[in-house]
Design a protein around this motif. Structure first.
Motif, PDB file in Angstrom:
ATOM      1  N   SER B 293       0.837  -1.221   0.000  1.00 48.48           N
ATOM      2  CA  SER B 293       0.000   0.000   0.000  1.00 48.48           C
ATOM      3  C   SER B 293       0.859   1.254   0.000  1.00 48.48           C
ATOM      4  O   SER B 293       0.399   2.328  -0.393  1.00 48.48           O
ATOM      5  CB  SER B 293      -0.890  -0.001   1.242  1.00 48.48           C
ATOM      6  N   GLU B 539      -0.735  -7.313   4.660  1.00 47.40           N
ATOM      7  CA  GLU B 539      -0.932  -7.139   3.223  1.00 47.40           C
ATOM      8  C   GLU B 539      -0.246  -8.253   2.467  1.00 47.40           C
ATOM      9  O   GLU B 539       0.697  -8.870   2.968  1.00 47.40           O
ATOM     10  CB  GLU B 539      -0.394  -5.775   2.783  1.00 47.40           C
ATOM     11  N   THR B 626       3.582  -7.983   6.123  1.00 44.84           N
ATOM     12  CA  THR B 626       3.231  -8.405   4.769  1.00 44.84           C
ATOM     13  C   THR B 626       3.548  -9.893   4.647  1.00 44.84           C
ATOM     14  O   THR B 626       4.338 -10.429   5.423  1.00 44.84           O
ATOM     15  CB  THR B 626       4.055  -7.672   3.700  1.00 44.84           C
ATOM     16  N   ASP B 656      -5.382  -7.639  -1.860  1.00 45.19           N
ATOM     17  CA  ASP B 656      -4.356  -6.768  -1.272  1.00 45.19           C
ATOM     18  C   ASP B 656      -4.120  -7.104   0.192  1.00 45.19           C
ATOM     19  O   ASP B 656      -2.989  -7.107   0.646  1.00 45.19           O
ATOM     20  CB  ASP B 656      -4.727  -5.289  -1.433  1.00 45.19           C
ATOM     21  N   THR B 657      -5.169  -7.393   0.922  1.00 44.23           N
ATOM     22  CA  THR B 657      -4.965  -7.782   2.313  1.00 44.23           C
ATOM     23  C   THR B 657      -5.507  -9.193   2.513  1.00 44.23           C
ATOM     24  O   THR B 657      -6.365  -9.645   1.758  1.00 44.23           O
ATOM     25  CB  THR B 657      -5.720  -6.850   3.281  1.00 44.23           C
TER      26      THR B 657
END
Lengths: 178, 989, 457
Positions: B293, B539, B626, B656-657
């Motif tokens: 992000s 993420e 991440t 994305d997550t």
């Protein structure tokens, strides 16, 4: 003229020593002594010569050493080396003495191998010991606890018996050699 | 004279007793009850003891005789020998490899009509291309066309397909393909759309590049990938683009390394701002771990400050901005984002830096990625609503590698005709009506237009192994035409191409018109994102592993066993996570009693997508909060090597997550490197550019010993005279650690050349991998000897802490194969002289003589010797290519397949050296420099590995040997290796 | 003849006559085995068979059945090899070195100790064979003229030195042993009754080589024993020195150490005596030799164990010192890793069993107790096994390049083979104890008058 034999059997190695000494002093022919274990001090009285086993061992050892050295020289240096030099780990492979340190162990082992084995074989030969040969002891108890002295004579038997009795012999067997 | 005497045998005859006569007539006194004996019920027979013994005797003899039969070795000689084939002499054919993912123009080595090795042809290849020759011999390829999953004949298939196609009226006929590079296929498809009504051609890439393509369409009005010239750039800023590994067409590493040669002081500075530790990131001079992000935020920040000339609000960018401003027209900014807005920012940054037409060229595009995911989604909707009459797939496996594969599979049922041309009965094929298996590249004709002005040709290097037919041929058939070969040659002859020469070279060039692009459209600043604070949601960053890529060649055992350059694990994909985040989530990695690596398991979820039992791999360099997941695994219908290995991450392609749930149980990894730091040892020698320019031998300090001759390094201290290696050849190998990117291409190349077996996950887990060359990967550690000295930390604690890699470590790669020591410890200790030294400086292994004491392997300081723990060929316990009649066709006839119980190791490709020596001898000339090559050297895309004769003063390697950067690994041992390394130079302060 | 001070404790207990000795020593051969013997024997046979199965499986399938890997190519195989060889050494030491030093107490135990040597070396010799990748080509290691373009062996290799050292050691020990056995076989031969046990009599007659105990023969006998002892003494030291060179001549940190030869020889004697005690304490019960194998013998051996044990301890410390003093980081790490690395437990148990525990022998009560000695001897055996394991595995598992560092854990085949050799060893020894004169009776008789208890009165 044929000789007669007396087998005098003792219970104690001390008596054997005294008896044999006495007999020898009266120059009686003491032919052989059979015993369950070595009697120290008997050999000189009996007049046995020093054995030469040790010397043979030394000679065999020398042979072993030479053999080992030649084997390695042939294999590592000359034999293959001349026609096809083997470069092993970058060690100098053309001369024996350069490489000697790594040859020592095996040369040593060869020496011991030869000395020990060949001497033992000689020992067995000299004693006529081999599988299948049978005992020459006149009395089986000589491997247990009896000591047997074999006397050869052709006259003055009584004197011999006297001497034996004096050094308290336990039994006496006479028999004729024939 | 008449003889009237009568001779008789025995009285009975004299009395001429009648039954004596009878007996004399028949040989056997009584009938032998053989049939009776052979009848099942022995007890019932009247067989006598003697008969029984006779039978016994006979049968024993018979059995003995039978057992004397020699095994039959099938070998069929040429009836008429083809002129071009001389047994024992290799032919090379130029062709092209393109499987929808990887492209390379290659030379294929043929032996007795069998392709056995792939060499690169003026382009750079990668591990997957090197391994593709084994995929040719994959016995799980389709061997017949399928109709509804059953073998059928081409005639039937074509007939039905043609009927169905022509019967389609108002519905669409869709060709769903991967990116197509071939001009001739495009023209074929044009013909096809003329022949049949409303044909539509949709291209998509398993790993989509829509972001960059769309961005370029908006900025320049041309939906294409620009060409990047990394060699021209002195500043490289990559936002997650793994351009050395897998980004776009992965042929950038050559340029990249050409731009990083410290010799002439011209060395680019490379910043990598990424989430997962990628191959590119591990080669970077400075690496900044970020959450995905943050990427757009940082780029916006960069854009603002560059356009306004202000300072960035994020201090991490300060240095980068400074460098970029200093190097306008000499920098590249690239980004892996698949979001067109982000890519627009990148485009504008590059244009502010005036990089276009300098280091980036959009007018000379590259054609590698053309896919358009939106089309596929549209297609799925149309399929749902039954608008699609026929679907034909090529270079595509949508049921596996579409994000919304389930949707696609469901919709498939609404399509009247579905045809797959995959050469496997893969996830998609099994759902299709018909499978028309296409050839492997090495069996097909073809062409490719990879980039501006460049064209390459594909020609068959072997007759088709199976009853397959290449896609182009199929298309022609469905248009009632045939002979694609003629079609192709005419296609190019009509374009004034010298066909014969082109086929021979494998490539040709035509001056393409420049891609007409308008000036860059100004950036709508509304798309810039503000600086937001980083929260700690987990993420996700998706990546491809160097070995498997997007999974096209997943069923290739070489690639499955290829240890990942970063994690060093094979036969798996997993969730990478940083140590601190793992600790926070209570996830662990640990080593079991035999050292093998185990890890926790988690379930990961994003919206409705849930992947169960994902193994966790703690990865230094991974950004906190991440995780990374790699694609290409979790195949279900790929073949025995790939099925059910790992999990399929494609459903999370755009997630994305994710949410993570710890679950019970543990996973068993197969990792070939269990220890990750250099423990403060001088193994990979490093320096920085500034110091190197001052003093070329900086960082290359040698251990010296005070002696009576003075202070000397080990190699000048010897108890006895060294062997003479000055005469004849002296083969040496130089490995430049600055140029080595760790891509591992050489590992596969070596495996292909030297018949190295695949041993499977369990054996690798026991650290019994057989690769002759490995690429050691070391992480830097926070703890160093200096720090320990300053804070007087005890050496016990020091070493304990040294074992822990840093959170964002510097990474070094070091290829290690047999170092061919000239004072070899292994040779001295072999009792049977099975390993000895050649007078050309090679450490040679005599397999026939080896009794397998393994003393040499113990005494090897580099641990490069490999032992055949089991029989790896023709053994069902190791059911890989060496246990497969087709798979065995890839074996190199010049290299023996090792038997169980012997040691093996790198031979410096002595078979190739020998072959060159013979050629040179026949031609009565000396061997030229770099004529004899090891495959690791010849396949290296960055020329990090140089092989040659060090006794030839002109040779490249002898010059490199004198270079100030040259050093021997573990030189203090004075094993005097023939392999030497060049110090790694980093461009950092 | 030999006289001995009355103060010295007797070596033969009870009022024995020559004939009693004969009887006692012939008894196990003539009589039936007691139940201890049968229990031990059946147990050992089971172990042995299990071991043989594991070996067969290894040879049939490949060394991969063991726990080895690309980093650690030797582990239990060579550990066991060195351990067994070491055990062998006490036998030769007792029969040869103590003979040269005229130690009378050796006479009661040298026969069994020598037997242990031979059986121990036999076990050891198994491992170099089965640890080969291709054992069916084992004959390659002998310098045999051959048809492979006359390929020869490599005399630079310590493994080849092993081949010569071990074969010499084994055969010389056998000869030495047999020469001593001949008069005792003769004794058995003469005791056997032709009518009761004709086969036995024939057999022993065959083995006795027709010995008849003539004075000249005895003279040669003593000379030969002396010379063989003289040869065996350097041999026993050379053998384990050479075994130690398997490691000392290599370049692996932790192996590459000049202290190894003396260190290994001491360790060998140390473990050897421990094993002799283990065996004798069992044997004197199983074949009733309490009168001949007395607490005195045990105590003497305990003293030797205490001595060698302490020296081994010194060697360990010297190693550590040299590592630190050398200033070579690889050396230093190797030893640091031994003590504190993943295999610290092996190092710890080695230290405890070999250095700490033997110190208990300073205490008279422990030194002169059969039970305590038995337990401690077991500890020493274990400790010495660990010593070899530590040297081999912990040196290999973390050598020069961290990238290839690894760990080792044994497979059940490894374990099976080791137990198998223990079983095999005991099978041989138990059979020996029933078929051979376990005490050199001729020698014992010769010291009866000087060291027999009632003659001391």
């Amino acid at each position: 003229m044929k000789e007669k034999i007396i087998h005098a059997i003792f219970n104690d190695e001390q008596d054997v020593l005294t008896a044999v000494k006495a007999l020898k002093d009266n120059d009686v022919n003491v032919n052989e002594v059979f015993s369950p274990f070595p009697i120290h001090g008997l050999d000189p009285i009996l007049g046995l010569k020093e054995t030469r086993m040790a010397i043979t061992a030394f000679i065999y050892g020398c042979i072993g050493l030479t053999f080992g050295a030649l084997l390695i020289y042939y294999i590592m240096i000359s034999g293959e080396g001349k026609s096809w030099p083997m470069n092993i780990g970058g060690k100098p492979n053309q001369t024996f003495y350069h490489n000697l340190p790594s040859f020592v162990p095996i040369i040593f082992e060869c020496t011991v191998l030869f000395a020990a084995h060949l001497m033992s074989i000689t020992y067995l030969f000299r004693n006529k010991l081999y599988p299948g040969s049978s005992s020459t002891s006149p009395d089986p108890r000589t491997t247990d606890d009896k000591f047997l002295v074999e006397v050869l004579y052709n006259k003055n038997k009584d004197q011999i018996l006297q001497l034996l009795k004096k050094s308290n012999v336990s039994e006496i067997n006479e028999k004729d050699e024939d | 004279m008449k003889n009237n005497k009568k001779y008789w045998k025995g009285l009975a005859q004299l009395e001429n007793n009648s039954n004596i006569e009878k007996l004399a007539q028949n040989e056997f006194a009584e009938e032998l009850p053989i049939d009776e004996f052979l009848s099942n019920d022995l007890s019932a027979t009247s067989t006598s003891r003697r008969d029984f013994l006779k039978f016994l005797g006979f049968s024993t003899a018979a059995a003995t005789l039978a057992s004397c039969e020699t095994p039959i070795v099938k070998s069929i000689p040429y009836v008429v020998k083809p002129d071009e084939i001389i047994p024992g002499v290799a032919n090379y054919y130029a062709t092209t490899i393109y499987d929808g993912r990887d492209y390379a123009s290659v030379l294929v080595k043929n032996r007795e009509g069998r392709p056995i090795k792939i060499e690169n042809n003026k382009t750079c290849t990668n591990a997957r291309v090197q391994a593709s020759v084994l995929s040719l011999y994959d016995s799980s390829r389709l061997q017949e066309p399928l109709s509804k999953g059953l073998d059928t004949s081409w005639g039937d298939v074509d007939q039905t397909i043609k009927d169905k196609l022509s019967s389609i009226r108002d519905k669409k006929i869709v060709l769903l393909t991967g990116t197509i590079l071939s001009p001739s296929i495009f023209s074929l498809i044009k013909d096809f759309s003329l022949r049949y009504k409303n044909v539509e051609h949709i291209m998509y890439d398993a790993v989509p590049y829509d972001g960059i393509l769309d961005a370029n369409e908006i900025s320049f009005g041309s939906r294409s990938i620009p060409s990047y010239y990394f060699d021209k750039a002195s500043i490289i800023v990559s936002f997650g683009a793994d351009f050395i590994g897998n980004w776009l067409n992965n042929d950038y590493s050559t340029d990249y390394i050409n731009g990083r040669n410290p010799k002439n002081g011209k060395m680019s500075k490379h910043y990598q701002i990424e989430t997962n530790l990628s191959l590119t990131g591990s080669n970077a001079d400075k690496r900044i771990p970020i959450k995905p992000s943050e990427q757009k935020v940082l780029l916006s920040d960069l854009y603002r400050s560059l356009s306004k000339g202000s300072n960035p609000s994020d201090s991490r960018l300060n240095e980068i901005i400074k460098k970029l401003r200093e190097n306008t027209q000499k920098s590249i900014v690239v980004c892996d984002s698949n979001d067109y807005k982000t890519q627009l920012i990148v485009n504008n940054i590059n244009s502010i830096l005036e990089n276009y037409n300098k280091t980036i060229s959009i007018s000379k595009p590259s054609h590698f990625r053309k896919g358009k995911t939106s089309d596929v989604n549209k297609l799925i909707q149309e399929m749902k609503s039954g608008k699609i009459g026929a679907l034909i797939t090529y270079l595509a496996n949508p049921s596996y590698n579409l994000e919304n594969a389930n949707e696609f599979n469901a919709a498939l049922s609404n399509v009247d005709l579905t045809v797959s041309t995959s050469s496997y009965n893969d996830e998609s094929s099994v759902l299709m009506d018909f499978v028309c298996p296409t050839h492997h590249n090495l069996e097909s004709w073809g062409d490719a237009h990879p980039s501006y002005n460049t064209y390459t040709l594909m020609q068959p290097t072997i007759a088709p192994l199976f009853n397959t037919r290449q896609f182009e041929e199929s298309l022609l058939n469905w248009m009632d035409k045939s002979d694609y070969h003629a079609y192709l040659s005419d296609f190019w002859k009509n374009r004034e191409v010298n066909w014969e020469k082109a086929v021979h070279d494998g490539y040709f060039s035509i001056n393409d018109p420049l891609n007409d692009v308008k000036d860059i459209a100004p950036l709508d600043s509304s798309i810039l994102s503000a600086n937001n604070s980083v929260d700690d949601t987990i993420e996700l960053a998706i990546y491809e592993k160097i070995g498997i890529g997007d999974g096209v060649q997943a069923n290739n055992p070489w690639l499955q066993e290829f240890p990942d350059p970063i994690s060093r694990a094979c036969w798996d994909n997993y969730m990478t996570i940083s140590a601190s985040t793992a600790a926070k989530l209570n996830l662990k990695n640990w080593n079991v009693s035999n050292g093998a690596l185990n890890g926790s398991l988690v379930d990961i979820a994003n919206k409705d997508v849930i992947i169960k039992n994902v193994p966790v791999m703690i990865q230094p360099g991974q950004a906190n909060n991440t995780v990374g997941l790699s694609l290409g695994y979790g195949r279900k219908n790929a073949g025995k090597a790939a099925n059910n290995v790992g999990f399929n991450a494609f459903p999370l392609l755009n997630a994305d997550t994710i949410s993570i749930k710890n679950v019970e149980g543990e996973h068993e990894f197969a990792s070939i490197q269990l220890h990750h730091t250099m423990m403060g040892r001088d193994i990979v020698k490093e320096t920085v550019l500034a110091d190197y320019i001052k003093n070329p031998s900086s960082g290359n300090k040698r251990v010296t010993y005070p002696t009576f001759k003075g202070v000397l390094p080990a190699d000048e201290l010897s108890l006895y005279d060294e062997q003479d290696l000055k005469n004849g050849h002296f083969w040496n190998l130089s490995i430049d650690l600055t140029a080595c990117t760790g891509c591992g291409e050489c590992v596969i190349s070596c495996q292909a050349e030297n018949n190295i077996p695949v041993v499977g996950k369990e054996e690798v887990r026991k650290s019994r991998d057989m690769h002759w060359m490995r690429i050691d990967r070391y992480y830097s550690s926070e703890m160093t000897k200096e720090i320990a000295d300053q804070n007087d930390i005890s050496s016990i604690d020091m070493y304990k802490q040294m074992e822990e890699p840093a959170d964002n470590p510097e990474v070094v790669f070091q290829p290690v194969m047999c170092q061919h020591c000239n004072n070899a410890p292994c040779e001295n200790v072999c009792p049977v002289a099975a390993t000895t030294h050649s007078d050309e400086g090679l450490n040679q292994m005599t397999y026939n003589r080896c009794v397998g004491t393994r003393y040499c392997a113990n005494n090897c300081p580099y641990k490069v010797r490999r032992f055949n723990w089991f029989q790896y060929s023709d053994n069902d316990k190791f059911d890989f290519n060496m246990n497969d009649d087709y798979g065995k066709m890839v074996l190199n006839p010049d290299v023996v397949v090792r038997s169980r119980g012997v040691i093996e190791k790198c031979s410096m490709c002595i078979q190739k050296i020998q072959q060159i020596k013979l050629t040179a001898k026949n031609e009565g000339r000396p061997i030229l420099d770099e004529e004899a090559q090891t495959v690791c050297a010849s396949s290296c895309s960055t020329n990090a590995i140089v092989f040659g004769d060090a006794n030839n003063p002109e040779s490249k390697v002898s010059k490199l040997k004198k270079d100030e950067r040259a050093y021997d690994l573990l030189d203090h041992l004075n094993v005097n290796p023939s392999v030497f390394y060049q110090t790694k130079v980093r461009n950092k302060s | 003849m030999h006289k001995e001070s009355k103060i010295r404790d007797p070596l033969i207990l009870g009022n024995k006559t020559y004939h009693d000795i004969t009887k006692d020593i012939a008894k196990p051969v003539e009589g039936k085995a007691n139940k201890y013997w049968w229990i031990l024997f059946s147990l050992s046979v089971v172990l042995m068979l299990w071991g043989f199965i594991c070996m067969a499986y290894t040879i049939g399938t490949g060394i991969g059945t063991w726990g080895l890997n690309k980093t650690i190519d030797w582990a239990w195989d060579i550990t066991n090899f060195v351990w067994w060889i070491g055990i062998g050494h006490a036998g030769t030491l007792i029969s040869a070195v103590l003979l040269l030093f005229r130690q009378k107490w050796r006479m009661a135990i040298n026969r069994s100790a020598e037997a242990m040597t031979i059986f121990g070396v036999a076990q050891a010799a198994l491992f170099p064979l089965i640890h080969m990748g291709r054992p069916w080509l084992a004959y390659f290691v002998f310098p045999i003229p051959n048809q492979f373009g006359s390929l020869w062996v490599n005399f630079n290799s310590p493994l080849l030195w092993d081949v010569f050292a071990i074969s010499t050691y084994f055969s010389v020990s056998c000869v030495f042993w047999y020469i001593g056995l001949i008069p005792d076989f003769a004794m058995l031969r003469d005791r056997m009754d032709k009518n009761i046990a004709p086969m036995k009599k024939k057999l022993y007659a065959l083995m006795a080589f027709g010995w008849s105990g003539r004075a000249k023969h005895w003279q040669r006998f003593e000379e030969v024993s002396l010379v063989l002892a003289g040869l065996a003494t350097p041999l026993v030291f050379s053998v384990h020195s050479i075994v130690s060179m398997d490691f000392a001549t290599s370049i692996i940190p932790g192996w590459h150490t000049t202290i190894f030869p003396p260190y290994f020889v001491l360790g060998a004697l140390f473990s050897g005596f421990a094993m002799v005690e283990t065996l004798l304490i069992i044997m004197r019960k199983v074949v009733n030799m309490e009168a001949y194998i007395t607490i005195k013998h045990i105590e003497y051996m305990n003293v030797i164990i205490l001595f060698t044990g302490s020296l081994v301890g010194v060697a360990y410390i010297t190693e550590l010192f040299m590592a630190w003093y050398s200033g070579v980081e690889f050396e230093q790490y190797a030893f640091l890793n031994r003590a504190t690395g993943p295999y610290w437990w092996a190092y710890a148990s080695m230290m405890t069993c070999n250095v700490v525990i033997p110190q208990l022998y300073w205490i008279y009560k422990i030194r002169t107790s059969f039970v305590a000695t038995f337990i401690l001897s077991i500890f020493v055996n274990i400790g010495m096994w660990f010593e070899r394991f530590v040297i081999i595995v912990t040196s290999l598992h973390r050598d020069f390049l961290p990238s290839s560092w690894g760990m080792f854990s044994p497979s059940f085949i490894d374990i099976g083979i080791f137990l198998g050799t223990i079983g095999f060893f005991f099978v041989l020894f138990l059979l020996y104890s029933r078929a051979f004169p376990v005490v050199a009776q001729a020698e014992i008789k010769s010291i009866l008058k000087s060291s027999g208890s009632e003659y001391k009165k």
